[in-house]
Enzyme design. Structure first.
Site, PDB file in Angstrom:
ATOM      1  N   GLU A 132     101.857 -20.812 -29.916  1.00 53.16           N
ATOM      2  CA  GLU A 132     101.151 -20.215 -31.056  1.00 53.16           C
ATOM      3  C   GLU A 132     102.114 -19.273 -31.778  1.00 53.16           C
ATOM      4  OE1 GLU A 132      96.470 -19.851 -29.897  1.00 53.16           O
ATOM      5  OE2 GLU A 132      97.807 -18.365 -29.012  1.00 53.16           O
ATOM      6  N   SER A 151      99.164 -12.441 -25.727  1.00 52.49           N
ATOM      7  CA  SER A 151      98.148 -13.490 -25.819  1.00 52.49           C
ATOM      8  C   SER A 151      96.925 -13.033 -26.600  1.00 52.49           C
ATOM      9  CB  SER A 151      97.728 -13.922 -24.409  1.00 52.49           C
ATOM     10  OG  SER A 151      97.308 -12.810 -23.646  1.00 52.49           O
ATOM     11  N   HIS A 205     103.507 -16.942 -28.886  1.00 50.45           N
ATOM     12  CA  HIS A 205     102.731 -16.984 -27.646  1.00 50.45           C
ATOM     13  C   HIS A 205     102.900 -18.334 -26.961  1.00 50.45           C
ATOM     14  CE1 HIS A 205      98.579 -17.311 -25.583  1.00 50.45           C
ATOM     15  NE2 HIS A 205      99.461 -16.763 -24.747  1.00 50.45           N
ATOM     16  N   ASN A 238      93.193 -18.443 -26.676  1.00 49.97           N
ATOM     17  CA  ASN A 238      92.448 -17.495 -25.852  1.00 49.97           C
ATOM     18  C   ASN A 238      91.155 -17.026 -26.505  1.00 49.97           C
ATOM     19  OD1 ASN A 238      94.030 -17.505 -23.542  1.00 49.97           O
ATOM     20  ND2 ASN A 238      95.507 -16.108 -24.443  1.00 49.97           N
TER      21      ASN A 238
END
Length: 307
Positions: free
Chosen positions: A168, A135, A156, A206
């Site tokens: 992602e 992440s 991800h 994130n």
């Protein structure tokens, strides 16, 4: 004059690898969720973990999650049975020798991931693609630790994987076009929407989400408001489905701290400094839901704020 279109000099068609089988390293919540969506899509899946008890728990959780989808009429009983039949587990990396694509879903620690790749690579066929579900960690750096950086990519998934639609996709500097196209096609096959990110710390979601959580922890640390007030304010004032501290417990406070450390180290900007209170909770082993205590105490019903 001829109207025929001549091929561009030097042009070579991209030969995209066909992903027909998937290996997953790590039988935690993320690894089990990835196995779930791959099996539903009709792909044979092998989950590898070093602990048999973790694999046994993962198989039980997978069955429960598929049963829940049947009860909600999201899948049929036949689809559930077919998916379960496609999933196998092992404690031996050699079980991945025939996999077309292997995705690592181990704990968010770079040193651990490097150990995983070192153990994995001798068992892979030369054409196998590798992805990390990291992440936040550099895909370029992880790929360079393998024997095939051109076949290495970031994929991800969001948690919980069967519910969240986004994936992602992150190319390292060495990732080649066939690998990128193959993983985009896989994401589509799994019913996911791809967001392509550059290889910067924490990527898109994130990079934005975890600093918000960290700021909520600072608000708690500085006495702006207690846990319940911070979460209620963001749920009712910003229409978030979960408050940031409840979400942190769901993600895992250890994971949140790791992401903040990657951001702070990678970007050298003080705005990414992890809150000291977040550090203390992790030092105490209060990681959130998975340990029974974080910003909430989950040994009680309903969970009670710990501050």
């Amino acid at each position: 004059m001829s109207s025929d279109v001549q091929p561009t000099a030097g042009f070579t068609a991209i030969d995209t690898p066909d992903i027909r089988s998937v290996g997953i390293i790590g039988a935690g919540q993320m690894g089990t969720g990835i196995a779930h969506v791959c099996a539903i899509a009709g792909l044979p899946v092998t989950i590898v973990d070093i602990k048999q008890d973790v694999l046994t728990k993962a198989e039980a959780n997978l069955g429960r999650n598929l049963d829940r989808q049947v009860r909600r009429s999201l899948i049929t009983p036949d689809q559930r049975d077919n998916a379960l039949a496609l999933v196998t587990t092992s404690t031996d990396y050699a079980a991945l020798s025939d996999a077309d694509f292997v995705i690592e879903a181990a704990t968010e620690k770079e040193d651990l991931k490097r150990v995983v790749f070192k153990a994995l690579i001798p068992h892979l066929k030369p054409s196998a693609l590798i992805a990390s579900n990291t992440s936040s960690i550099s895909i370029t750096r992880l790929g360079a630790a393998t024997d095939r950086p051109e076949k290495f990519i970031g994929m991800h998934f969001m948690n919980p994987v069967p519910v969240m639609k986004l994936v992602e996709i992150i190319r390292g500097i060495a990732t080649d076009e066939p690998t990128f196209q193959a993983v985009k096609a896989l994401a589509h096959k799994l019913g996911k929407t791809s967001a392509v990110a550059e290889d910067f710390p924490a990527f898109i979601v994130n990079r934005i989400l975890v600093p918000m959580i960290n700021e909520a922890v600072f608000a708690l640390y500085e006495g702006v408001a207690p846990v319940s007030a911070i979460d209620d304010a963001m749920k009712l004032g910003a229409n978030h489905p979960m408050g940031p501290l409840e979400l942190a417990d769901f993600i895992g406070l250890d994971t949140c701290l790791s992401i903040m450390q990657v951001l702070y180290d990678g970007l050298s900007d003080s705005k990414y400094r992890p809150c000291p209170l977040l550090v203390k909770y992790v030092e105490a082993g209060w990681y959130g839901r998975k340990t029974g205590r974080g910003f909430y105490d989950y040994t009680q019903t309903p969970p009670r704020p710990t501050r």
